[in-house]
Design a protein around this motif. Structure first.
Motif, mmCIF file in Angstrom:
data_model
loop_
_atom_site.group_PDB
_atom_site.id
_atom_site.type_symbol
_atom_site.label_atom_id
_atom_site.label_comp_id
_atom_site.label_asym_id
_atom_site.label_seq_id
_atom_site.Cartn_x
_atom_site.Cartn_y
_atom_site.Cartn_z
ATOM 1 N N GLU A 20 0.832 -1.205 0.000
ATOM 2 C CA GLU A 20 0.000 0.000 0.000
ATOM 3 C C GLU A 20 0.867 1.257 0.000
ATOM 4 O O GLU A 20 0.585 2.216 -0.719
ATOM 5 C CB GLU A 20 -0.931 0.009 1.210
ATOM 6 C CG GLU A 20 -2.085 -0.962 1.094
ATOM 7 C CD GLU A 20 -2.996 -0.932 2.305
ATOM 8 O OE1 GLU A 20 -3.174 0.157 2.898
ATOM 9 O OE2 GLU A 20 -3.531 -1.997 2.657
ATOM 10 N N LEU A 21 1.917 1.254 0.797
ATOM 11 C CA LEU A 21 2.821 2.408 0.832
ATOM 12 C C LEU A 21 3.511 2.620 -0.510
ATOM 13 O O LEU A 21 3.714 3.758 -0.939
ATOM 14 C CB LEU A 21 3.868 2.232 1.931
ATOM 15 C CG LEU A 21 3.395 2.466 3.350
ATOM 16 C CD1 LEU A 21 4.483 2.073 4.346
ATOM 17 C CD2 LEU A 21 2.987 3.912 3.554
ATOM 18 N N ASP A 22 3.873 1.529 -1.167
ATOM 19 C CA ASP A 22 4.538 1.629 -2.471
ATOM 20 C C ASP A 22 3.685 2.379 -3.488
ATOM 21 O O ASP A 22 4.217 3.038 -4.388
ATOM 22 C CB ASP A 22 4.876 0.241 -3.021
ATOM 23 C CG ASP A 22 6.048 -0.401 -2.303
ATOM 24 O OD1 ASP A 22 6.766 0.307 -1.567
ATOM 25 O OD2 ASP A 22 6.232 -1.627 -2.474
ATOM 26 N N LEU A 23 2.384 2.293 -3.348
ATOM 27 C CA LEU A 23 1.490 2.977 -4.285
ATOM 28 C C LEU A 23 1.617 4.496 -4.204
ATOM 29 O O LEU A 23 1.304 5.201 -5.161
ATOM 30 C CB LEU A 23 0.037 2.572 -4.032
ATOM 31 C CG LEU A 23 -0.305 1.108 -4.288
ATOM 32 C CD1 LEU A 23 -1.742 0.825 -3.857
ATOM 33 C CD2 LEU A 23 -0.103 0.749 -5.750
ATOM 34 N N PHE A 24 2.084 4.998 -3.079
ATOM 35 C CA PHE A 24 2.194 6.440 -2.887
ATOM 36 C C PHE A 24 3.493 7.019 -3.427
ATOM 37 O O PHE A 24 3.628 8.224 -3.558
ATOM 38 C CB PHE A 24 2.055 6.801 -1.403
ATOM 39 C CG PHE A 24 0.678 6.577 -0.873
ATOM 40 C CD1 PHE A 24 -0.347 7.462 -1.174
ATOM 41 C CD2 PHE A 24 0.398 5.469 -0.091
ATOM 42 C CE1 PHE A 24 -1.629 7.259 -0.695
ATOM 43 C CE2 PHE A 24 -0.881 5.258 0.396
ATOM 44 C CZ PHE A 24 -1.894 6.149 0.092
ATOM 45 N N TYR A 25 4.455 6.162 -3.727
ATOM 46 C CA TYR A 25 5.742 6.641 -4.216
ATOM 47 C C TYR A 25 5.735 6.719 -5.732
ATOM 48 O O TYR A 25 5.382 5.772 -6.415
ATOM 49 C CB TYR A 25 6.880 5.721 -3.768
ATOM 50 C CG TYR A 25 7.082 5.701 -2.275
ATOM 51 C CD1 TYR A 25 7.380 6.859 -1.580
ATOM 52 C CD2 TYR A 25 6.979 4.517 -1.557
ATOM 53 C CE1 TYR A 25 7.564 6.849 -0.207
ATOM 54 C CE2 TYR A 25 7.168 4.492 -0.185
ATOM 55 C CZ TYR A 25 7.458 5.665 0.479
ATOM 56 O OH TYR A 25 7.637 5.645 1.828
ATOM 57 N N ASP A 26 6.139 7.855 -6.228
ATOM 58 C CA ASP A 26 6.265 8.056 -7.668
ATOM 59 C C ASP A 26 7.692 8.527 -7.924
ATOM 60 O O ASP A 26 7.962 9.721 -8.048
ATOM 61 C CB ASP A 26 5.242 9.088 -8.155
ATOM 62 C CG ASP A 26 5.233 9.215 -9.666
ATOM 63 O OD1 ASP A 26 5.646 8.259 -10.344
ATOM 64 O OD2 ASP A 26 4.812 10.277 -10.151
ATOM 65 N N LEU A 27 8.598 7.574 -7.950
ATOM 66 C CA LEU A 27 10.013 7.903 -8.055
ATOM 67 C C LEU A 27 10.500 7.730 -9.486
ATOM 68 O O LEU A 27 10.146 6.778 -10.165
ATOM 69 C CB LEU A 27 10.825 6.992 -7.129
ATOM 70 C CG LEU A 27 10.428 7.029 -5.654
ATOM 71 C CD1 LEU A 27 11.157 5.940 -4.889
ATOM 72 C CD2 LEU A 27 10.717 8.388 -5.056
ATOM 73 N N GLU A 28 11.309 8.671 -9.903
ATOM 74 C CA GLU A 28 11.954 8.584 -11.210
ATOM 75 C C GLU A 28 13.453 8.620 -10.977
ATOM 76 O O GLU A 28 13.955 9.457 -10.231
ATOM 77 C CB GLU A 28 11.522 9.751 -12.098
ATOM 78 C CG GLU A 28 10.064 9.681 -12.494
ATOM 79 C CD GLU A 28 9.679 10.781 -13.468
ATOM 80 O OE1 GLU A 28 10.547 11.229 -14.240
ATOM 81 O OE2 GLU A 28 8.514 11.182 -13.431
ATOM 82 N N TRP A 29 14.138 7.706 -11.617
ATOM 83 C CA TRP A 29 15.576 7.590 -11.415
ATOM 84 C C TRP A 29 16.316 8.008 -12.670
ATOM 85 O O TRP A 29 15.962 7.616 -13.774
ATOM 86 C CB TRP A 29 15.939 6.147 -11.060
ATOM 87 C CG TRP A 29 15.212 5.673 -9.842
ATOM 88 C CD1 TRP A 29 14.115 4.877 -9.807
ATOM 89 C CD2 TRP A 29 15.503 5.998 -8.488
ATOM 90 N NE1 TRP A 29 13.708 4.678 -8.516
ATOM 91 C CE2 TRP A 29 14.548 5.352 -7.675
ATOM 92 C CE3 TRP A 29 16.480 6.771 -7.872
ATOM 93 C CZ2 TRP A 29 14.542 5.452 -6.299
ATOM 94 C CZ3 TRP A 29 16.474 6.863 -6.491
ATOM 95 C CH2 TRP A 29 15.517 6.214 -5.724
ATOM 96 N N SER A 30 17.361 8.782 -12.481
ATOM 97 C CA SER A 30 18.189 9.178 -13.617
ATOM 98 C C SER A 30 19.283 8.146 -13.872
ATOM 99 O O SER A 30 19.903 8.144 -14.919
ATOM 100 C CB SER A 30 18.812 10.553 -13.367
ATOM 101 O OG SER A 30 19.590 10.522 -12.186
ATOM 102 N N CYS A 31 19.469 7.275 -12.914
ATOM 103 C CA CYS A 31 20.529 6.270 -13.024
ATOM 104 C C CYS A 31 20.003 4.933 -12.495
ATOM 105 O O CYS A 31 19.429 4.876 -11.405
ATOM 106 C CB CYS A 31 21.737 6.734 -12.212
ATOM 107 S SG CYS A 31 23.078 5.551 -12.143
ATOM 108 N N ALA A 32 20.207 3.888 -13.256
ATOM 109 C CA ALA A 32 19.731 2.556 -12.848
ATOM 110 C C ALA A 32 20.390 2.103 -11.548
ATOM 111 O O ALA A 32 19.776 1.398 -10.748
ATOM 112 C CB ALA A 32 19.998 1.542 -13.949
#
Length: 114
Positions: A20-32
């Motif tokens: 459920e907590l994961d649904l709130f994270y909208d992370l974008e990564w510039s590096c793998a």
């Protein structure tokens, strides 16, 4: 806290909360590499949160999980704790429910495949 829950019920509750907590994270990564490092950090965090609130009668096996280097995955940690709970239950004449046994088997298959 685990309190009166079985290890399986406690694990499922924790896992559901994490999802459920994961649904709130909208992370974008510039590096793998950053993404991979973050995933390892989250995994360690989940293991620690799972272990810290286990009942005191599981302290010995909890310590053995914490001593592993590197720290095992949440699935491996859960499997080890569940096996110990099952062994203690057998020694005390308790039986696992079919649902708990199925969860343990599914987790072991997932862990073996990883």
């Amino acid at each position: 806290m685990q309190e009166n829950m079985s290890v399986t019920s406690y694990y499922n509750m924790m896992k559901s909360s994490w999802q459920e907590l994961d649904l709130f994270y909208d992370l974008e990564w510039s590096c793998a590499d950053n993404s991979a490092q973050y995933q390892r950090t989250v995994e360690k965090d989940h293991v620690m949160k799972f272990l810290v609130n286990l009942n005191k009668d599981l302290d010995e096996v909890k310590d053995s999980v914490l001593e592993k280097e590197p720290l095992p995955s949440i699935n491996k940690g859960f499997s080890k704790i569940k096996r110990e709970e099952s062994c203690k239950g057998v020694m005390m004449g308790k039986n696992m429910s079919n649902n708990e046994n199925s969860t343990l088997n599914a987790t072991n298959k997932t862990t073996a495949a990883a």
